[in-house]
Structure formats: C-alpha cells, structure tokens
Motif scaffolding. Sequence first.
Motif, PDB file in Angstrom:
ATOM      1  N   GLN A  73      27.086  87.506 -30.626  1.00 10.26           N
ATOM      2  CA  GLN A  73      27.839  88.419 -29.764  1.00 10.26           C
ATOM      3  C   GLN A  73      29.019  87.710 -29.092  1.00 10.26           C
ATOM      4  OE1 GLN A  73      24.959  90.138 -27.091  1.00 10.26           O
ATOM      5  NE2 GLN A  73      24.193  91.576 -28.630  1.00 10.26           N
ATOM      6  N   VAL A  74      30.149  88.398 -29.085  1.00  9.25           N
ATOM      7  CA  VAL A  74      31.375  87.900 -28.453  1.00  9.25           C
ATOM      8  C   VAL A  74      31.844  88.947 -27.446  1.00  9.25           C
ATOM      9  CG1 VAL A  74      33.786  87.242 -28.805  1.00  9.25           C
ATOM     10  CG2 VAL A  74      32.039  86.553 -30.473  1.00  9.25           C
ATOM     11  N   PHE A  75      32.105  88.496 -26.235  1.00  3.35           N
ATOM     12  CA  PHE A  75      32.469  89.421 -25.164  1.00  3.35           C
ATOM     13  C   PHE A  75      33.951  89.293 -24.798  1.00  3.35           C
ATOM     14  CE2 PHE A  75      27.937  88.816 -24.818  1.00  3.35           C
ATOM     15  CZ  PHE A  75      27.464  90.092 -24.531  1.00  3.35           C
ATOM     16  N   GLN A  76      34.514  90.402 -24.349  1.00  2.88           N
ATOM     17  CA  GLN A  76      35.884  90.437 -23.821  1.00  2.88           C
ATOM     18  C   GLN A  76      35.830  90.903 -22.377  1.00  2.88           C
ATOM     19  OE1 GLN A  76      38.039  93.121 -26.379  1.00  2.88           O
ATOM     20  NE2 GLN A  76      38.253  91.631 -28.024  1.00  2.88           N
ATOM     21  N   HIS A  77      36.581  90.228 -21.529  1.00  7.81           N
ATOM     22  CA  HIS A  77      36.651  90.603 -20.113  1.00  7.81           C
ATOM     23  C   HIS A  77      38.023  91.241 -19.874  1.00  7.81           C
ATOM     24  CE1 HIS A  77      32.930  88.396 -19.302  1.00  7.81           C
ATOM     25  NE2 HIS A  77      33.419  87.459 -20.119  1.00  7.81           N
ATOM     26  N   ILE A  78      38.030  92.554 -19.748  1.00  5.89           N
ATOM     27  CA  ILE A  78      39.283  93.299 -19.592  1.00  5.89           C
ATOM     28  C   ILE A  78      39.671  93.310 -18.118  1.00  5.89           C
ATOM     29  CG2 ILE A  78      40.484  95.438 -20.097  1.00  5.89           C
ATOM     30  CD1 ILE A  78      39.303  93.956 -22.542  1.00  5.89           C
ATOM     31  N   ALA A  79      40.933  93.036 -17.844  1.00  8.65           N
ATOM     32  CA  ALA A  79      41.378  92.944 -16.452  1.00  8.65           C
ATOM     33  C   ALA A  79      42.858  93.274 -16.328  1.00  8.65           C
ATOM     34  CB  ALA A  79      41.120  91.531 -15.906  1.00  8.65           C
ATOM     35  N   LEU A  80      43.226  93.672 -15.126  1.00  6.06           N
ATOM     36  CA  LEU A  80      44.640  93.780 -14.756  1.00  6.06           C
ATOM     37  C   LEU A  80      45.111  92.394 -14.341  1.00  6.06           C
ATOM     38  CD1 LEU A  80      47.153  95.624 -13.909  1.00  6.06           C
ATOM     39  CD2 LEU A  80      46.186  95.483 -11.605  1.00  6.06           C
ATOM     40  N   MET A  81      46.287  92.005 -14.814  1.00  6.85           N
ATOM     41  CA  MET A  81      46.830  90.698 -14.471  1.00  6.85           C
ATOM     42  C   MET A  81      48.281  90.834 -14.041  1.00  6.85           C
ATOM     43  SD  MET A  81      45.166  88.655 -17.712  1.00  6.85           S
ATOM     44  CE  MET A  81      45.655  87.048 -17.152  1.00  6.85           C
ATOM     45  N   TYR A  82      48.655  90.090 -13.003  1.00  3.94           N
ATOM     46  CA  TYR A  82      50.037  90.080 -12.528  1.00  3.94           C
ATOM     47  C   TYR A  82      50.327  88.736 -11.882  1.00  3.94           C
ATOM     48  CZ  TYR A  82      47.737  91.280  -8.082  1.00  3.94           C
ATOM     49  OH  TYR A  82      46.913  91.277  -6.978  1.00  3.94           O
ATOM     50  N   LEU A  83      51.603  88.423 -11.740  1.00  2.00           N
ATOM     51  CA  LEU A  83      51.989  87.140 -11.159  1.00  2.00           C
ATOM     52  C   LEU A  83      51.774  87.153  -9.647  1.00  2.00           C
ATOM     53  CD1 LEU A  83      55.310  86.362 -13.081  1.00  2.00           C
ATOM     54  CD2 LEU A  83      52.994  85.608 -13.617  1.00  2.00           C
ATOM     55  N   GLN A  84      51.337  86.018  -9.124  1.00  2.00           N
ATOM     56  CA  GLN A  84      51.109  85.899  -7.686  1.00  2.00           C
ATOM     57  C   GLN A  84      52.382  86.201  -6.898  1.00  2.00           C
ATOM     58  OE1 GLN A  84      49.416  82.136  -6.646  1.00  2.00           O
ATOM     59  NE2 GLN A  84      49.037  82.687  -4.526  1.00  2.00           N
ATOM     60  N   ALA A  85      53.534  85.915  -7.491  1.00  2.00           N
ATOM     61  CA  ALA A  85      54.813  86.191  -6.823  1.00  2.00           C
ATOM     62  C   ALA A  85      55.017  87.681  -6.590  1.00  2.00           C
ATOM     63  CB  ALA A  85      55.965  85.634  -7.653  1.00  2.00           C
ATOM     64  N   ASN A  86      54.259  88.524  -7.317  1.00  2.00           N
ATOM     65  CA  ASN A  86      54.407  89.978  -7.194  1.00  2.00           C
ATOM     66  C   ASN A  86      53.326  90.615  -6.336  1.00  2.00           C
ATOM     67  OD1 ASN A  86      56.736  90.878  -8.438  1.00  2.00           O
ATOM     68  ND2 ASN A  86      55.829  90.967 -10.468  1.00  2.00           N
ATOM     69  N   GLU A  87      52.491  89.803  -5.680  1.00  2.00           N
ATOM     70  CA  GLU A  87      51.336  90.369  -4.999  1.00  2.00           C
ATOM     71  C   GLU A  87      51.710  91.187  -3.760  1.00  2.00           C
ATOM     72  OE1 GLU A  87      48.698  87.265  -3.887  1.00  2.00           O
ATOM     73  OE2 GLU A  87      50.185  86.145  -2.739  1.00  2.00           O
ATOM     74  N   ALA A  88      52.954  91.066  -3.261  1.00  2.00           N
ATOM     75  CA  ALA A  88      53.387  91.896  -2.138  1.00  2.00           C
ATOM     76  C   ALA A  88      54.090  93.169  -2.601  1.00  2.00           C
ATOM     77  CB  ALA A  88      54.318  91.088  -1.224  1.00  2.00           C
ATOM     78  N   ASN A  89      54.288  93.306  -3.899  1.00  2.00           N
ATOM     79  CA  ASN A  89      54.943  94.487  -4.456  1.00  2.00           C
ATOM     80  C   ASN A  89      54.036  95.702  -4.262  1.00  2.00           C
ATOM     81  OD1 ASN A  89      55.830  96.531  -6.221  1.00  2.00           O
ATOM     82  ND2 ASN A  89      56.680  95.052  -7.660  1.00  2.00           N
ATOM     83  N   PRO A  90      54.488  96.720  -3.498  1.00  2.00           N
ATOM     84  CA  PRO A  90      53.616  97.874  -3.236  1.00  2.00           C
ATOM     85  C   PRO A  90      53.197  98.617  -4.496  1.00  2.00           C
ATOM     86  CG  PRO A  90      55.883  98.309  -2.524  1.00  2.00           C
ATOM     87  CD  PRO A  90      55.794  96.853  -2.833  1.00  2.00           C
ATOM     88  N   ASN A  91      54.019  98.600  -5.530  1.00  2.00           N
ATOM     89  CA  ASN A  91      53.657  99.255  -6.786  1.00  2.00           C
ATOM     90  C   ASN A  91      52.513  98.510  -7.477  1.00  2.00           C
ATOM     91  OD1 ASN A  91      55.787 101.036  -6.310  1.00  2.00           O
ATOM     92  ND2 ASN A  91      57.226  99.823  -7.519  1.00  2.00           N
ATOM     93  N   VAL A  92      52.597  97.199  -7.482  1.00  2.05           N
ATOM     94  CA  VAL A  92      51.538  96.381  -8.067  1.00  2.05           C
ATOM     95  C   VAL A  92      50.259  96.502  -7.241  1.00  2.05           C
ATOM     96  CG1 VAL A  92      50.818  94.013  -8.595  1.00  2.05           C
ATOM     97  CG2 VAL A  92      53.130  94.769  -9.175  1.00  2.05           C
ATOM     98  N   LEU A  93      50.395  96.554  -5.915  1.00  2.00           N
ATOM     99  CA  LEU A  93      49.224  96.711  -5.046  1.00  2.00           C
ATOM    100  C   LEU A  93      48.511  98.026  -5.327  1.00  2.00           C
ATOM    101  CD1 LEU A  93      50.556  95.366  -1.620  1.00  2.00           C
ATOM    102  CD2 LEU A  93      48.978  94.247  -3.197  1.00  2.00           C
ATOM    103  N   ALA A  94      49.284  99.092  -5.554  1.00  2.00           N
ATOM    104  CA  ALA A  94      48.688 100.396  -5.871  1.00  2.00           C
ATOM    105  C   ALA A  94      47.958 100.329  -7.207  1.00  2.00           C
ATOM    106  CB  ALA A  94      49.764 101.468  -5.906  1.00  2.00           C
ATOM    107  N   LEU A  95      48.553  99.642  -8.172  1.00  2.00           N
ATOM    108  CA  LEU A  95      47.936  99.483  -9.492  1.00  2.00           C
ATOM    109  C   LEU A  95      46.638  98.684  -9.375  1.00  2.00           C
ATOM    110  CD1 LEU A  95      48.809 100.352 -12.376  1.00  2.00           C
ATOM    111  CD2 LEU A  95      49.843  98.088 -12.625  1.00  2.00           C
ATOM    112  N   ALA A  96      46.660  97.624  -8.566  1.00  2.00           N
ATOM    113  CA  ALA A  96      45.462  96.800  -8.375  1.00  2.00           C
ATOM    114  C   ALA A  96      44.358  97.584  -7.662  1.00  2.00           C
ATOM    115  CB  ALA A  96      45.821  95.543  -7.587  1.00  2.00           C
TER     116      ALA A  96
END
Length: 302
Positions: free
Chosen positions: A268-291
């Motif tokens: 068995q092989v597993f995949q861990h699906i996740a949202l990923m973004y750059l730390q420089a964008n963590e204050a972006n309100p659009n990215v925050l809404a997506l997260a």
Amino acid sequence: MLNEELTLRKLEILCSFVRTGSLTKTADELHLSAVSIHKALHSLEVGIACPLFVKEGRQLKPLPAALYLAEASSEWLGDMERILKKARAKAGVESSQIRLGSMYSLTANIIPRLIMGTKIRRPELDIDLYLGSNEDLMKKLSEGAVDAIVIAVPSENLPEGVQVVPLFEDQLYLASSKKSKPLQSSVDLSEYKDEKFMTLQDGFATTAGFYEAFRLAGFEPSVVMKVGDIFSLMNMVSGDLGRSLLPGRVKALMGDALDFTPLMPKYQVFQHIALMYLQANEANPNVLALAAETRMLQRNNN
C-alpha cells in the motif's frame, strides 16, 4: 538629499497641517496628539535643512517653502499610494483574484467544494484554476505563478517557507476493467509481473506512487503507455488496454467501467493531499479564506 528625518508620515502630517491650518485639527484628523504633530513638523524642517514655519503668537504659520512642499508632496503621496496598491495587488494581498493550482484528479469533487466554500467567505473573489502535475504545480508555486496549490505533499525535498494545510489521506488501488477484475478481495502485486500496465507521465504524484508500489513488490512493471491526465488513463484502463494503480478519490468518476481492488498492506502507498502556499503569502486574506475552507473540508471528511 534624503535622510532618516524624511518620512512619508511626516509629509502626510505637513499636507494635513497646511490644509487645516491648525495643529489641533491636524491631530484630530490623523488621530495623534498636538505635541506629536508639532514634533513631526519640526523634525521635517531639520530633515530638509530649510525653514518651513514661523511663529505668530501661539500659532504656527507655514512659509512659502512649506506650502510648495505640501502641494508637491500631496501629488507624490497620491502616486505612492497607487504604487503600493499595485505592488500589493501583484502579491495578491489586495487583489480580488487568486490563482489556485490543482491536480486533475481533484477537480471532480474536492476542488469545486473548496472553490464554492471560499467564494461564500469572499463573494467578490475570482479564482483562476491551473491544472497540472505535482512537479509542475510545485514549480509554479515557488516561482509565484500561482498563489496556492492542492496536491499530494511531496515525501521529500519540500521547499522551506511552504505552509501545508492537510486535507485528506488517499491510497492507490489496482485499477482494472470490469471484465479483467481480480477475484481476490486484495491483490498480491508480486503476482502481476506478466501484466501490462499504464500510468501517468513523470512528475505526477500518482506516477511516483505507482513505481513505489512496484518497488515494494520487487519488480519493474511492464509499462505500455503513459498519458498526460488521469481521465484519459481511466478511459484506457476501462478499454482493457492494461491495468494501472489509481488513487481511491477517482472511484466515483468511472465506477461502472472500472474495478478498484485494494493492494495487500505490504504494497500500500498513501498520498497526503493538502493545500500548500508560501509563508510570504500567509497574510493574504484570499489565501487565509482558502486555508480556512480547507480546514473546514478536512473536518467534514473525518
């Protein structure tokens, strides 16, 4: 010559003072104390090494130099505001648009739910969707070509400064046409040495998992075809051109035409699906809404 005494804030104070003609009114307008206003104006005189004001009794009167500086600075501050707004927009901070990257296999279920939930949080937001392989999307993220991606988290070499918001875990199954489906409830992959297989092109997470499963089985599979998207691959398998290893999340797409059989635990092989973004964008309100919506989906899936 510019020096540390010259700041945008002090020029803003000068413009307000010349316009209102009063230290008190300027203080009220800018939510500062009259003493702070007076100190800022005096510091501005020191910074440009030029008299700007003269005292008339208890009043401070702007000289022609101050009037000229205020007029010119007012236009310049307006230009600077537009420049900063464009800079923030290019970084996605003040934009009504976000660029989201995704694997093809997520577009049938997860991505529509993620987009719909995010738009409920931010109705004015336009979302541009980019589809590609894990490798391609990681490159786009690092280059700033997209703001966020939903992919299988790389098992190694994850770049520094990348934020990861887990979504769900998936695993690979043996995918066969209905007429070629295995009789067993779980398959011993080592018994499939003589079978023909198809997979995705290099760079896809499923391709990496495909070869990892066969590495665990101890042999190189006979790959007769590689295709560029998972939907084409599923059609090829349903046409009985060969078998493949596919993630469970695509079962619902062609459940009537394909059989998904679990692999024995040791393969068995597993995949861990996740949202990923750059730390420089963590204050972006659009990215925050997506997260935030990603976390909501993750809780609902558990």
